[in-house]
Scaffold this motif. Structure first.
Motif, PDB file in Angstrom:
ATOM      1  N   GLY A  29       0.799  -1.223   0.000  1.00 53.19           N
ATOM      2  CA  GLY A  29       0.000   0.000   0.000  1.00 53.19           C
ATOM      3  C   GLY A  29       0.832   1.274   0.000  1.00 53.19           C
ATOM      4  O   GLY A  29       2.059   1.236   0.066  1.00 53.19           O
ATOM      5  N   GLU A 196      -3.660   5.008   0.974  1.00 54.30           N
ATOM      6  CA  GLU A 196      -4.591   4.276   1.852  1.00 54.30           C
ATOM      7  C   GLU A 196      -4.501   4.872   3.244  1.00 54.30           C
ATOM      8  O   GLU A 196      -5.442   4.798   4.022  1.00 54.30           O
ATOM      9  N   ARG A 197      -3.332   5.401   3.528  1.00 52.92           N
ATOM     10  CA  ARG A 197      -3.106   5.875   4.883  1.00 52.92           C
ATOM     11  C   ARG A 197      -2.280   7.161   4.843  1.00 52.92           C
ATOM     12  O   ARG A 197      -1.349   7.274   4.047  1.00 52.92           O
ATOM     13  N   THR A 211      -6.932   6.637   7.423  1.00 53.42           N
ATOM     14  CA  THR A 211      -7.234   6.746   5.996  1.00 53.42           C
ATOM     15  C   THR A 211      -7.683   8.188   5.749  1.00 53.42           C
ATOM     16  O   THR A 211      -8.179   8.859   6.679  1.00 53.42           O
TER      17      THR A 211
END
Ligand code: ATP
Length: 319
Positions: A29, A196-197, A211
């Protein structure tokens, strides 16, 4: 787990660049590291890369201690620094071939050129590449040994929108190939689009982590509701459910509200009971940028205060 830190601190003289950072970054990610100038982003990523030694605390990157095992760690991470030095008398192909020779295992240079959209520039001297092409070559240098973890420090800084978009595609492709990408940026919309983060640093501390959606939802920010009406309109019932009237220009109104749903429901009632027609309406929800601005200090003020005496309340991480 790609990265784990506990109470990580880095001090330069009297400047506390990192003040007790606790982070767990799982594998896979895209993670964005945001924060104003001087927040400690470069210091943090350079600690991960083994380029700076922490003053205190623990750090583990791909299972290695970066300050003690940097040679072994380098086989597993790829880094693009804020000012990556590119040997500019070599062609793009030669630069990548040189970097390939530094590693035990590497990907064919042609494949890397393709991954960073530089196939057409293989024989071009690095010094003749445009800013965006140089940046893609720097990313290629980080990819040559196909590492699991990529760390990019402001990879899109100073690039035009099309060049930035190309870099976004490269980052998204890396994610699809199962890599973990941690990058710093000042472009909040790019973090919102890609990550995503998102981790926000302020004055050397993590002040938010989640998020983009979680962070925006936890925002104290208000939605703005714009409406245009046809007919005599009394907004009092909207104010009764928490709307604040911000502007009234003829038939055009602008309200702000924390609970926008309550205002929209009340608006339906008002229009019906007052016999008014709605001719236009739109709403602006708080964005990641609104949330970011709530969480960080003004960089100018922060510059004066970092390492100084001033006491600043640091907000609680939201996740
Ligand atoms: P920017 O967004 O401007 O790149 P940053 O978030 O990456 O900022 P850092 O470069 O990590 O921030 O700097 C954090 C703090 O540490 C700043 O106050 C900076 O002046 C200080 N600092 C960084 N490197 C050094 C150094 N080598 N010696 C002394 N102070 C330093």
């Amino acid at each position: 787990m790609s990265i784990r830190t506990r109470s990580l601190t880095k001090t330069y003289g009297t400047t506390e660049a990192l003040r007790g950072v606790d982070l767990d970054i799982e594998s896979g990610g895209i993670i964005g590291l945001l924060g104003p100038n001087g927040a400690g982003k470069t210091t943090l990523v350079e600690v991960f890369e083994g380029l700076r030694t922490p003053t205190a605390g623990e750090v583990s990157v791909m299972g290695f201690d970066p300050s003690l095992e940097s040679v072994a760690l380098r086989q597993h991470i790829g880094a693009q620094l804020q000012a990556t030095h590119i040997p500019d008398g070599l062609t793009a192909f030669e630069v990548l071939r040189l970097f390939a020779s530094f590693y035990e295992r590497s990907v064919p240079v042609e494949d890397v050129l393709e991954r960073v959209n530089l196939n057409g520039k293989a024989r071009e001297l690095a010094r003749n590449l445009s800013g965006g092409q140089k940046q893609r070559l720097a990313i290629g240098m980080a990819l040559i040994h196909d590492p699991a973890l990529l760390i990019f420090d402001e990879p899109t800084a100073g690039l035009d929108p099309a060049a930035r978009r190309q870099l976004h595609e490269i980052i998204l492709n890396l994610k699809e190939r199962g890599r973990t990408i941690l990058f710093t940026t000042h472009y909040i919309e790019e973090a919102e689009r890609l990550c995503e983060r998102v981790v926000i640093l302020n004055r050397g501390q993590v002040v938010a982590d989640g998020t983009p959606l979680e962070l925006v939802r936890s925002s104290e920010g208000k939605s703005t509701i714009f409406i245009d009406v046809d007919g005599p309109f009394d907004p009092a019932p909207l104010l009764a459910v928490g709307a604040l009237e911000q502007e009234r220009r003829g038939a055009h109104y602008r309200f702000s509200a924390i609970d926008s749903t309550a205002v929209i429901v009340a608006l339906g009632e008002v229009l019906r009971s007052q016999g008014v027609t709605l001719t236009d309406m739109h709403m602006h929800r708080p964005t990641l940028e609104d949330f970011y601005l709530e969480m960080v200090d003004d960089p100018e003020v922060a510059d004066l205060a970092v390492g100084g005496e001033s006491e600043v309340a640091v907000r609680k991480p939201v996740a």
